[in-house]
Scaffold this active site. Structure first.
Site, PDB file in Angstrom:
ATOM      1  N   SER A 242      15.268  -4.804  25.186  1.00  0.00           N
ATOM      2  CA  SER A 242      15.045  -6.258  25.279  1.00  0.00           C
ATOM      3  C   SER A 242      14.226  -6.622  26.521  1.00  0.00           C
ATOM      4  O   SER A 242      13.363  -7.505  26.474  1.00  0.00           O
ATOM      5  CB  SER A 242      16.367  -7.028  25.237  1.00  0.00           C
ATOM      6  N   HIS A 272      20.766  -1.225  19.947  1.00  0.00           N
ATOM      7  CA  HIS A 272      20.798  -2.038  21.176  1.00  0.00           C
ATOM      8  C   HIS A 272      21.878  -3.114  21.010  1.00  0.00           C
ATOM      9  O   HIS A 272      23.028  -2.812  20.722  1.00  0.00           O
ATOM     10  CB  HIS A 272      19.380  -2.590  21.413  1.00  0.00           C
ATOM     11  N   HIS A 319      24.607   6.332  25.544  1.00  0.00           N
ATOM     12  CA  HIS A 319      23.645   5.486  26.268  1.00  0.00           C
ATOM     13  C   HIS A 319      22.410   6.300  26.627  1.00  0.00           C
ATOM     14  O   HIS A 319      22.505   7.500  26.876  1.00  0.00           O
ATOM     15  CB  HIS A 319      24.265   4.901  27.547  1.00  0.00           C
ATOM     16  N   ARG A 328      30.517  -1.912  32.737  1.00  0.00           N
ATOM     17  CA  ARG A 328      30.655  -3.185  31.995  1.00  0.00           C
ATOM     18  C   ARG A 328      31.768  -3.058  30.956  1.00  0.00           C
ATOM     19  O   ARG A 328      32.383  -4.054  30.569  1.00  0.00           O
ATOM     20  CB  ARG A 328      29.317  -3.545  31.322  1.00  0.00           C
ATOM     21  N   ASP A 374      29.181  -2.446  24.629  1.00  0.00           N
ATOM     22  CA  ASP A 374      29.475  -3.004  23.305  1.00  0.00           C
ATOM     23  C   ASP A 374      30.773  -2.460  22.697  1.00  0.00           C
ATOM     24  O   ASP A 374      31.243  -2.983  21.687  1.00  0.00           O
ATOM     25  CB  ASP A 374      28.307  -2.685  22.353  1.00  0.00           C
TER      26      ASP A 374
HETATM   27  N1  HAX Z   1      27.424   8.587  17.761  1.00  0.00           N
HETATM   28  C1  HAX Z   1      26.868   9.636  17.110  1.00  0.00           C
HETATM   29  N2  HAX Z   1      25.777  10.291  17.528  1.00  0.00           N
HETATM   30  C2  HAX Z   1      25.238   9.888  18.690  1.00  0.00           C
HETATM   31  C3  HAX Z   1      25.780   8.855  19.453  1.00  0.00           C
HETATM   32  C4  HAX Z   1      26.910   8.169  18.935  1.00  0.00           C
HETATM   33  N3  HAX Z   1      27.468   7.119  19.570  1.00  0.00           N
HETATM   34  N4  HAX Z   1      25.030   8.685  20.554  1.00  0.00           N
HETATM   35  C5  HAX Z   1      24.037   9.608  20.485  1.00  0.00           C
HETATM   36  N5  HAX Z   1      24.158  10.317  19.353  1.00  0.00           N
HETATM   37  C6  HAX Z   1      23.254  11.353  18.857  1.00  0.00           C
HETATM   38  C7  HAX Z   1      21.870  10.776  18.648  1.00  0.00           C
HETATM   39  O1  HAX Z   1      21.805  10.036  17.428  1.00  0.00           O
HETATM   40  C8  HAX Z   1      21.017  12.026  18.697  1.00  0.00           C
HETATM   41  O2  HAX Z   1      21.175  12.688  17.479  1.00  0.00           O
HETATM   42  P1  HAX Z   1      19.938  13.520  16.825  1.00  0.00           P
HETATM   43  O3  HAX Z   1      19.550  14.556  17.834  1.00  0.00           O
HETATM   44  O4  HAX Z   1      20.530  14.074  15.585  1.00  0.00           O
HETATM   45  O5  HAX Z   1      18.843  12.529  16.591  1.00  0.00           O
HETATM   46  C9  HAX Z   1      21.724  12.865  19.772  1.00  0.00           C
HETATM   47  O6  HAX Z   1      23.076  12.365  19.821  1.00  0.00           O
HETATM   48  C10 HAX Z   1      21.111  12.750  21.149  1.00  0.00           C
HETATM   49  O7  HAX Z   1      21.036  11.387  21.514  1.00  0.00           O
HETATM   50  P2  HAX Z   1      21.131  10.949  23.040  1.00  0.00           P
HETATM   51  O8  HAX Z   1      19.945  11.525  23.732  1.00  0.00           O
HETATM   52  O9  HAX Z   1      22.473  11.226  23.566  1.00  0.00           O
HETATM   53  O10 HAX Z   1      21.035   9.376  22.925  1.00  0.00           O
HETATM   54  P3  HAX Z   1      19.725   8.447  22.893  1.00  0.00           P
HETATM   55  O11 HAX Z   1      19.314   8.200  24.291  1.00  0.00           O
HETATM   56  O12 HAX Z   1      18.712   8.956  21.958  1.00  0.00           O
HETATM   57  O13 HAX Z   1      20.324   7.115  22.264  1.00  0.00           O
HETATM   58  C11 HAX Z   1      21.897   5.377  21.989  1.00  0.00           C
HETATM   59  C12 HAX Z   1      21.162   6.272  22.987  1.00  0.00           C
HETATM   60  C13 HAX Z   1      22.640   4.307  22.744  1.00  0.00           C
HETATM   61  C14 HAX Z   1      20.883   4.724  21.052  1.00  0.00           C
HETATM   62  C15 HAX Z   1      22.885   6.272  21.192  1.00  0.00           C
HETATM   63  O14 HAX Z   1      23.861   6.782  22.068  1.00  0.00           O
HETATM   64  C16 HAX Z   1      23.561   5.542  20.038  1.00  0.00           C
HETATM   65  O15 HAX Z   1      23.009   5.493  18.948  1.00  0.00           O
HETATM   66  N6  HAX Z   1      24.779   4.931  20.274  1.00  0.00           N
HETATM   67  C17 HAX Z   1      25.445   4.149  19.262  1.00  0.00           C
HETATM   68  C18 HAX Z   1      24.844   2.746  19.173  1.00  0.00           C
HETATM   69  C19 HAX Z   1      25.164   1.941  20.400  1.00  0.00           C
HETATM   70  O16 HAX Z   1      26.311   1.843  20.844  1.00  0.00           O
HETATM   71  N7  HAX Z   1      24.144   1.269  20.967  1.00  0.00           N
HETATM   72  C20 HAX Z   1      24.318   0.394  22.126  1.00  0.00           C
HETATM   73  C21 HAX Z   1      23.836   1.046  23.423  1.00  0.00           C
HETATM   74  C22 HAX Z   1      24.008   0.154  24.635  1.00  0.00           C
HETATM   75  C23 HAX Z   1      23.119  -1.023  24.526  1.00  0.00           C
HETATM   76  O17 HAX Z   1      21.910  -0.984  24.571  1.00  0.00           O
HETATM   77  N8  HAX Z   1      23.705  -2.150  24.312  1.00  0.00           N
HETATM   78  O18 HAX Z   1      22.995  -3.242  24.040  1.00  0.00           O
END
Ligand code: HAX
Length: 437
Positions: A242, A272, A319, A328, A374
């Site tokens: 964002s 996000h 994250h 948070r 979240d």
């Molecule tokens: N559940 C399952 N798998 C997850 C995971 C979760 N909560 N978090 C990461 N992974 C997976 C990824 O999908 C990725 O899988 P692939 O290699 O198969 O593609 C792997 O673990 C490595 O990812 P990472 O490097 O640890 O995480 P990223 O930096 O790529 O992504 C995210 C960070 C927040 C997007 C990710 O942890 C996620 O999808 N979390 C769940 C959604 C979420 O809670 N989002 C909110 C984040 C905070 C925020 O911005 N709030 O607004």
């Protein structure tokens, strides 16, 4: 000129000169190596943005202008000594780098209450033209764009002004926009979930209190919760989706409404800000499928493993930067333990916290198995009566305006140019590392 504007001008002008001088004298200095992995995994850890409002440490979490959330809970002005700080104070801190006095905070509260009255009628017509079941983020973002008819930046730009002064109409637009977002959010909430029975703004309330009031949750408890919620979601450095989207679009000198709207489109993504409502969706679905309002740790474990087996993410966990439990999350858990210790949803969130990190860690690929902001925010809102979870990302957006729009004012103060990174095709990367397959 308003004294806060005068202050940021005095602080900002020398900084802008320093930025120009740095580019002139050190523009060719190498400051960091970049790996192929960084480019192809979302530019993680690549320093490529100048942001002064907050800094995110992977282990410790967010600091706003050097202060952690618990420190600010003690330092920023409050209405009641045992209450939560006013988000107006955080805005002042992010804008000026200085801790505000009670008078500074009151000054901003008054300005926002006054500016909030200026929403043009067509904005409501535009919202009303959308189906009520359009997601609240669609309605919110449409309203933000509709409000850009009022853009002071656009008018000033067309009149013709010195580049150095762009920050001024940007600031005016930012102040207008921030003041009006709670009114729009509450309007959408009442339209969708409360039979279009709208509640007028009360200029005697603070900004966050007014949001609670206009939503129809006019209790001391929800006012307190809303102040906390608005503070902790406000800013998370410059690289989150964002903030970065707001900054990128703003770099084309798009007005604050266009820029913020871009940020809100990013916030609406499930990875996000939309994660806050997806957590609720996940918990409610789990409760339905298990058939028990109070699932056990073993049941939660089995459900979380099933989620992963289906190739889905567990929302609220992980994250891109953090490598520990998000402070948070912790501050909200502490708030819940103090004010709603018996709320069933909070107990479920606590059990999820006990079992999910181990499950995610055992995958061997999730870099951060810990909860983010979240994982609990929706359960907290719900425990205080705001149960309609599709509105949660809108509330996140209202708060996020404080940080990303302060960043936009600073972008203009620094005089940052249009952003234009270089892209390459796949063959370029293959050749660059001499990839043989
Ligand atoms: N559940 C399952 N798998 C997850 C995971 C979760 N909560 N978090 C990461 N992974 C997976 C990824 O999908 C990725 O899988 P692939 O290699 O198969 O593609 C792997 O673990 C490595 O990812 P990472 O490097 O640890 O995480 P990223 O930096 O790529 O992504 C995210 C960070 C927040 C997007 C990710 O942890 C996620 O999808 N979390 C769940 C959604 C979420 O809670 N989002 C909110 C984040 C905070 C925020 O911005 N709030 O607004």
């Amino acid at each position: 000129m308003d004294y806060i504007k005068q202050k940021i001008l005095e602080i900002g002008r020398p900084k802008a000169e320093m930025v120009k001088d740095l580019i002139k004298k050190h523009g060719d200095d190498v400051i960091q190596d970049v790996t192929l992995g960084q480019v192809l995994t979302g530019m993680k850890g690549m320093v490529s943005l100048l942001t002064c409002t907050s800094k995110l440490d992977p282990e410790e979490g967010i600091r706003f202008r050097g202060y952690s959330i618990p420190e600010l809970q003690g330092l920023l002005p409050k209405i009641h000594p045992d209450g939560e700080p006013l988000p107006e104070g955080l805005f002042y801190l992010m804008l000026t780098g200085e801790l505000p006095t009670k008078e500074d905070v009151n000054h901003i509260s008054e300005q926002w209450a006054q500016r909030a009255q200026g929403i043009p009628p067509h904005v409501y017509d535009v919202i009303n033209a959308l189906p009520k079941d359009a997601h609240p983020m669609i309605q919110f973002n449409t309203a933000i764009l509709a409000m850009s008819t009022e853009s002071q930046f656009r008018k000033a730009y067309l009149t013709g002004m010195d580049k150095k002064d762009y920050w001024d109409p940007t600031y005016e637009g930012v102040m207008d926009l921030i003041s009006r977002l709670p009114v729009i959010a509450a309007y959408i909430y009442r339209r969708v979930f409360h039979n279009e029975e709208y509640i007028e703004l009360d200029p005697n309330h603070d900004w966050a209190g007014n949001l609670a009031h206009m939503m129809g949750h006019d209790t001391v408890e929800v006012h307190r919760l809303m102040r906390l919620y608005m503070m902790i979601h406000a800013d998370h450095e410059g690289g989150n989706v964002s903030a970065h989207a707001t900054h990128l679009v703003g770099s084309a000198l798009s007005n604050p409404y266009y820029s913020f709207s871009a940020g809100m489109n990013g916030l609406a993504g499930p990875l996000h800000g939309m994660a806050n409502q997806n957590v609720m969706h996940w918990i409610h679905k789990m409760i339905r499928e298990i058939g028990d309002e109070n699932p056990s740790e073993a049941q939660i474990k089995a459900y979380a493993e099933m989620t992963l087996d289906k190739g889905q993410v567990i929302p609220g966990y992980g994250h891109a930067v953090l490598r520990k439990t998000d402070p948070r999350f912790t501050v909200q858990l502490e708030f819940a333990k103090k004010y709603a210790p018996d709320a069933p949803l909070i107990q479920t969130v606590s059990k999820i916290y006990k079992v999910v990190p181990d499950i995610l860690a055992s995958t061997g690929k999730v870099k951060n198995p810990w909860p983010n902001v979240d994982a609990i925010s929706g359960s907290l809102l719900s425990s205080f009566g705001i149960t309609e979870y599709p509105i949660y990302t809108v509330l996140f957006g209202v708060s996020r305006a404080l940080g990303v729009l302060t960043q936009l004012v600073w972008d203009r103060l620094y005089g940052l140019p249009i952003e234009r990174p270089k892209s390459q095709n796949l063959q370029w990367f293959v050749d660059k590392v001499n990839y043989k397959g």
